[in-house]
Design an enzyme around this catalytic site. Structure first.
Site, PDB file in Angstrom:
ATOM      1  N   THR A 171       9.669 121.021 -22.195  1.00  0.00           N
ATOM      2  CA  THR A 171       9.144 119.650 -22.267  1.00  0.00           C
ATOM      3  C   THR A 171      10.159 118.629 -22.772  1.00  0.00           C
ATOM      4  OG1 THR A 171       7.619 118.249 -23.531  1.00  0.00           O
ATOM      5  CG2 THR A 171       8.168 120.334 -24.514  1.00  0.00           C
TER       6      THR A 171
ATOM      7  N   GLU B 194       9.447 116.527 -24.823  1.00  0.00           N
ATOM      8  CA  GLU B 194       9.161 116.368 -26.252  1.00  0.00           C
ATOM      9  C   GLU B 194      10.283 117.018 -27.089  1.00  0.00           C
ATOM     10  OE1 GLU B 194       6.577 114.577 -27.427  1.00  0.00           O
ATOM     11  OE2 GLU B 194       6.606 115.169 -29.527  1.00  0.00           O
TER      12      GLU B 194
ATOM     13  N   TYR C 247       4.750 120.773 -32.377  1.00  0.00           N
ATOM     14  CA  TYR C 247       4.680 121.157 -30.954  1.00  0.00           C
ATOM     15  C   TYR C 247       6.085 121.189 -30.350  1.00  0.00           C
ATOM     16  CZ  TYR C 247       4.117 120.431 -25.903  1.00  0.00           C
ATOM     17  OH  TYR C 247       4.238 120.505 -24.535  1.00  0.00           O
TER      18      TYR C 247
ATOM     19  N   LYS D 178       8.074 124.377 -28.837  1.00  0.00           N
ATOM     20  CA  LYS D 178       8.548 124.388 -27.444  1.00  0.00           C
ATOM     21  C   LYS D 178      10.055 124.635 -27.382  1.00  0.00           C
ATOM     22  CE  LYS D 178       5.183 123.722 -24.462  1.00  0.00           C
ATOM     23  NZ  LYS D 178       4.921 124.601 -23.323  1.00  0.00           N
TER      24      LYS D 178
HETATM   25  P1  NAP Z   1      -3.223 121.699 -20.819  1.00  0.00           P
HETATM   26  O1  NAP Z   1      -4.051 120.980 -19.809  1.00  0.00           O
HETATM   27  O2  NAP Z   1      -3.428 121.408 -22.263  1.00  0.00           O
HETATM   28  O3  NAP Z   1      -3.446 123.273 -20.570  1.00  0.00           O
HETATM   29  C1  NAP Z   1      -3.049 124.220 -21.503  1.00  0.00           C
HETATM   30  C2  NAP Z   1      -3.522 125.581 -21.041  1.00  0.00           C
HETATM   31  O4  NAP Z   1      -3.116 126.579 -21.999  1.00  0.00           O
HETATM   32  C3  NAP Z   1      -5.048 125.729 -20.905  1.00  0.00           C
HETATM   33  O5  NAP Z   1      -5.336 126.467 -19.741  1.00  0.00           O
HETATM   34  C4  NAP Z   1      -5.420 126.532 -22.137  1.00  0.00           C
HETATM   35  O6  NAP Z   1      -6.587 127.299 -21.992  1.00  0.00           O
HETATM   36  C5  NAP Z   1      -4.215 127.453 -22.230  1.00  0.00           C
HETATM   37  N1  NAP Z   1      -4.083 128.121 -23.519  1.00  0.00           N
HETATM   38  C6  NAP Z   1      -4.191 127.560 -24.750  1.00  0.00           C
HETATM   39  N2  NAP Z   1      -4.052 128.510 -25.694  1.00  0.00           N
HETATM   40  C7  NAP Z   1      -3.858 129.677 -25.048  1.00  0.00           C
HETATM   41  C8  NAP Z   1      -3.669 131.014 -25.474  1.00  0.00           C
HETATM   42  N3  NAP Z   1      -3.636 131.325 -26.769  1.00  0.00           N
HETATM   43  N4  NAP Z   1      -3.502 131.973 -24.546  1.00  0.00           N
HETATM   44  C9  NAP Z   1      -3.542 131.672 -23.225  1.00  0.00           C
HETATM   45  N5  NAP Z   1      -3.721 130.416 -22.748  1.00  0.00           N
HETATM   46  C10 NAP Z   1      -3.890 129.440 -23.650  1.00  0.00           C
HETATM   47  O7  NAP Z   1      -1.676 121.483 -20.517  1.00  0.00           O
HETATM   48  P2  NAP Z   1      -0.938 120.954 -19.182  1.00  0.00           P
HETATM   49  O8  NAP Z   1      -0.834 119.474 -19.274  1.00  0.00           O
HETATM   50  O9  NAP Z   1      -1.528 121.600 -18.011  1.00  0.00           O
HETATM   51  O10 NAP Z   1       0.523 121.510 -19.434  1.00  0.00           O
HETATM   52  C11 NAP Z   1       0.895 122.818 -18.991  1.00  0.00           C
HETATM   53  C12 NAP Z   1       2.095 123.276 -19.804  1.00  0.00           C
HETATM   54  O11 NAP Z   1       3.177 122.379 -19.621  1.00  0.00           O
HETATM   55  C13 NAP Z   1       1.851 123.336 -21.315  1.00  0.00           C
HETATM   56  O12 NAP Z   1       2.607 124.427 -21.798  1.00  0.00           O
HETATM   57  C14 NAP Z   1       2.433 122.035 -21.819  1.00  0.00           C
HETATM   58  O13 NAP Z   1       2.827 122.163 -23.163  1.00  0.00           O
HETATM   59  C15 NAP Z   1       3.596 121.865 -20.883  1.00  0.00           C
HETATM   60  N6  NAP Z   1       4.039 120.492 -20.615  1.00  0.00           N
HETATM   61  C16 NAP Z   1       3.114 119.567 -20.215  1.00  0.00           C
HETATM   62  C17 NAP Z   1       3.540 118.285 -19.908  1.00  0.00           C
HETATM   63  C18 NAP Z   1       2.569 117.233 -19.449  1.00  0.00           C
HETATM   64  O14 NAP Z   1       2.923 116.045 -19.500  1.00  0.00           O
HETATM   65  N7  NAP Z   1       1.379 117.616 -18.963  1.00  0.00           N
HETATM   66  C19 NAP Z   1       4.909 117.957 -20.006  1.00  0.00           C
HETATM   67  C20 NAP Z   1       5.804 118.936 -20.396  1.00  0.00           C
HETATM   68  C21 NAP Z   1       5.358 120.207 -20.677  1.00  0.00           C
HETATM   69  P3  NAP Z   1      -8.069 126.703 -22.354  1.00  0.00           P
HETATM   70  O15 NAP Z   1      -8.404 125.808 -21.205  1.00  0.00           O
HETATM   71  O16 NAP Z   1      -8.921 127.903 -22.416  1.00  0.00           O
HETATM   72  O17 NAP Z   1      -7.910 125.993 -23.657  1.00  0.00           O
HETATM   73  N1  GDD Z   2      -2.994 110.775 -27.212  1.00  0.00           N
HETATM   74  C1  GDD Z   2      -2.884 109.508 -27.649  1.00  0.00           C
HETATM   75  N2  GDD Z   2      -3.999 108.866 -28.086  1.00  0.00           N
HETATM   76  N3  GDD Z   2      -1.666 108.936 -27.667  1.00  0.00           N
HETATM   77  C2  GDD Z   2      -1.588 107.656 -28.092  1.00  0.00           C
HETATM   78  C3  GDD Z   2      -2.695 106.936 -28.527  1.00  0.00           C
HETATM   79  C4  GDD Z   2      -3.967 107.568 -28.534  1.00  0.00           C
HETATM   80  O1  GDD Z   2      -4.985 107.006 -28.919  1.00  0.00           O
HETATM   81  N4  GDD Z   2      -2.267 105.695 -28.877  1.00  0.00           N
HETATM   82  C5  GDD Z   2      -0.953 105.648 -28.669  1.00  0.00           C
HETATM   83  N5  GDD Z   2      -0.522 106.839 -28.187  1.00  0.00           N
HETATM   84  C6  GDD Z   2       0.872 107.187 -27.893  1.00  0.00           C
HETATM   85  C7  GDD Z   2       1.357 108.455 -28.605  1.00  0.00           C
HETATM   86  O2  GDD Z   2       1.645 108.164 -29.976  1.00  0.00           O
HETATM   87  C8  GDD Z   2       2.583 108.783 -27.768  1.00  0.00           C
HETATM   88  O3  GDD Z   2       3.685 108.007 -28.167  1.00  0.00           O
HETATM   89  C9  GDD Z   2       2.158 108.343 -26.359  1.00  0.00           C
HETATM   90  O4  GDD Z   2       1.000 107.513 -26.522  1.00  0.00           O
HETATM   91  C10 GDD Z   2       1.831 109.497 -25.432  1.00  0.00           C
HETATM   92  O5  GDD Z   2       0.915 110.362 -26.073  1.00  0.00           O
HETATM   93  P1  GDD Z   2       0.197 111.575 -25.299  1.00  0.00           P
HETATM   94  O6  GDD Z   2      -0.433 111.071 -24.056  1.00  0.00           O
HETATM   95  O7  GDD Z   2      -0.663 112.280 -26.288  1.00  0.00           O
HETATM   96  O8  GDD Z   2       1.426 112.476 -24.807  1.00  0.00           O
HETATM   97  P2  GDD Z   2       2.727 112.996 -25.574  1.00  0.00           P
HETATM   98  O9  GDD Z   2       3.897 112.243 -25.003  1.00  0.00           O
HETATM   99  O10 GDD Z   2       2.563 113.022 -27.021  1.00  0.00           O
HETATM  100  O11 GDD Z   2       2.786 114.521 -25.076  1.00  0.00           O
HETATM  101  C11 GDD Z   2       2.555 114.859 -23.722  1.00  0.00           C
HETATM  102  O12 GDD Z   2       3.773 114.873 -23.008  1.00  0.00           O
HETATM  103  C12 GDD Z   2       4.716 115.854 -23.463  1.00  0.00           C
HETATM  104  C13 GDD Z   2       5.974 115.680 -22.584  1.00  0.00           C
HETATM  105  O13 GDD Z   2       6.769 114.654 -23.098  1.00  0.00           O
HETATM  106  C14 GDD Z   2       1.868 116.225 -23.709  1.00  0.00           C
HETATM  107  O14 GDD Z   2       1.459 116.524 -22.399  1.00  0.00           O
HETATM  108  C15 GDD Z   2       2.826 117.316 -24.166  1.00  0.00           C
HETATM  109  O15 GDD Z   2       2.200 118.594 -23.981  1.00  0.00           O
HETATM  110  C16 GDD Z   2       4.092 117.232 -23.306  1.00  0.00           C
HETATM  111  O16 GDD Z   2       5.017 118.234 -23.673  1.00  0.00           O
END
Ligand code: NAP
Ligand code: GDD
Length: 323
Positions: free
Chosen positions: A126, A128, A150, A154
């Site tokens: 990520t 992050e 987190y 990661k």
């Molecule tokens: P998400 O919607 O939060 O999905 C996370 C998944 O992990 C869910 O299926 C959850 O299952 C499962 N999980 C949680 N704890 C677990 C455990 N102990 N054993 C097995 N599975 C478990 O996340 P996403 O947005 O699809 O992201 C997918 C991956 O990419 C994550 O690793 C995230 O950190 C990473 N990532 C995401 C982003 C982004 O912007 N979306 C960016 C960079 C990296 P349940 O549904 O049962 O809770």
């Molecule tokens: N969630 C959330 N809720 N974020 C807020 C809010 C709020 O009410 N107000 C402001 N923010 C700001 C957060 O402080 C952050 O700077 C930004 O919005 C994005 O927050 P999120 O959408 O929660 O995402 P993230 O950037 O912290 O993390 C996501 O992206 C990562 C990749 O850069 C997640 O998907 C991570 O799992 C992923 O790795």
């Protein structure tokens, strides 16, 4: 013969889109599902693929369940998407986050090494990990400085992936994905929180939207585009790490403006700041350089932020109207 893929985190946003993509490509898709007391399959249903995924019970904290999943799926490709992925929660549950999001990666790598060392492994790394950014535009060579438990977990997961590649010749890649969103994004993440609120406010079901720091900036893309990059990384001749991003950054404030103005509202009339939503340490800005992915994988983001937000607002309006 069809390939088999095992996806951890199959019930999450990316797991659902990746499953759909792999099914379209003719894969047999196995999904690891952790036991939950309530329904966690709604995203698979939303994409109309619930019946086509072979679900295997297991948890990233339980190595024996991962070994069993490897044996039962006979997977050629393993996508490790499972994680405690919400940054804000990681300060409240730092040890749990370290175990699932960090050590869980080693569990999965060990299960592969012990059952089928030839299986290819994708780790969901990520942006992050860049945290307190060291370069204004981040690429594969930018140093890391995570800002949350987190991000720290990661970073461990990323380096253990690199380490297995270097130690055991595992075909293991780290996809350094910048934020990506969709209509099935978890409601706790800011884009979806905003689009859901826009729908509710427009339909008279919610008066205000409370947010934290809206001056942070993110490089936001569409999850449907990003899962394609995951697959491409595992089809290369040699394993490598890639940044996946749009190359554009936008503030949370501007994202709100896009979402509210789509339904004819001014975000300033509805958004209130709640200091309790500020994070103990913040990632102020992220902006990725996806040039390596474009050259080596032929991948680039197709969906603009405006198109993405409109897609999400429209989906949320439909949901709220139905509810
Ligand atoms: P998400 O919607 O939060 O999905 C996370 C998944 O992990 C869910 O299926 C959850 O299952 C499962 N999980 C949680 N704890 C677990 C455990 N102990 N054993 C097995 N599975 C478990 O996340 P996403 O947005 O699809 O992201 C997918 C991956 O990419 C994550 O690793 C995230 O950190 C990473 N990532 C995401 C982003 C982004 O912007 N979306 C960016 C960079 C990296 P349940 O549904 O049962 O809770
Ligand atoms: N969630 C959330 N809720 N974020 C807020 C809010 C709020 O009410 N107000 C402001 N923010 C700001 C957060 O402080 C952050 O700077 C930004 O919005 C994005 O927050 P999120 O959408 O929660 O995402 P993230 O950037 O912290 O993390 C996501 O992206 C990562 C990749 O850069 C997640 O998907 C991570 O799992 C992923 O790795």
């Amino acid at each position: 013969m069809n390939k088999q893929a095992l996806i951890t985190g199959v019930t999450g946003q990316d797991g659902a889109y990746l499953s759909k993509l792999l099914l379209e490509k003719g894969y047999e898709v196995f999904g690891l599902v952790a036991r939950r007391s309530s329904d966690s399959l709604w995203r698979l249903r939303y994409l109309g693929i619930e019946q086509q995924i072979k679900l295997l019970e297991g948890d990233l904290l339980d190595l024996s369940s991962l070994i069993r999943a490897m044996e039962e799926s006979e997977a050629d490709e393993v996508y490790n998407l499972g994680a405690q992925s919400f940054v804000a929660t990681s300060w409240k549950q730092p040890i749990f986050t370290a175990q699932v999001t960090g050590v869980g990666v080693t569990h999965m790598l060990e299960a592969i090494r012990l059952t089928n060392p030839k299986a290819r492994f994708y780790q969901a790394s990520t942006s992050e990990m860049y945290g307190l950014i060291k370069e204004s535009v981040q690429d594969e060579n930018t140093p890391f400085h995570p800002r949350s438990p987190y991000g720290v977990a990661k970073l461990y997961g990323h380096w253990i992936t690199v380490n297995y590649r270097e130690s055991f010749d595992t075909f293991a890649v780290g996809g350094i994905l910048f934020n990506h969103e969709s209509p099935i994004r978890g409601i706790e993440f800011v884009t979806r929180k905003v689009t859901d609120a826009v729908a509710r406010i427009k339909l008279g079901k919610q008066p205000k939207l409370y947010l934290g720091n809206i001056d942070t900036k993110r490089d936001w893309g569409f999850a449907g585009d990003y899962v394609e990059a995951m697959w491409l990384m595992l089809q290369q001749d040699r394993p490598d790490d890639y940044v996946i991003a749009t190359g554009k950054t936008t503030s949370v404030r501007n994202m709100c403006e896009i979402a509210f103005s789509y339904v004819g509202l001014n975000y300033q009339d509805y958004v209130e700041i709640d200091p309790a939503l500020y994070r103990p340490a913040e990632v102020e800005i992220l902006l990725g350089n996806p040039a390596k992915a474009k050259v080596n994988l032929g991948w680039e983001a197709k969906t603009t932020l405006e198109e993405l937000i409109v897609m999400m607002v429209e989906a949320d309006i439909k949901r709220v109207e139905k509810a």
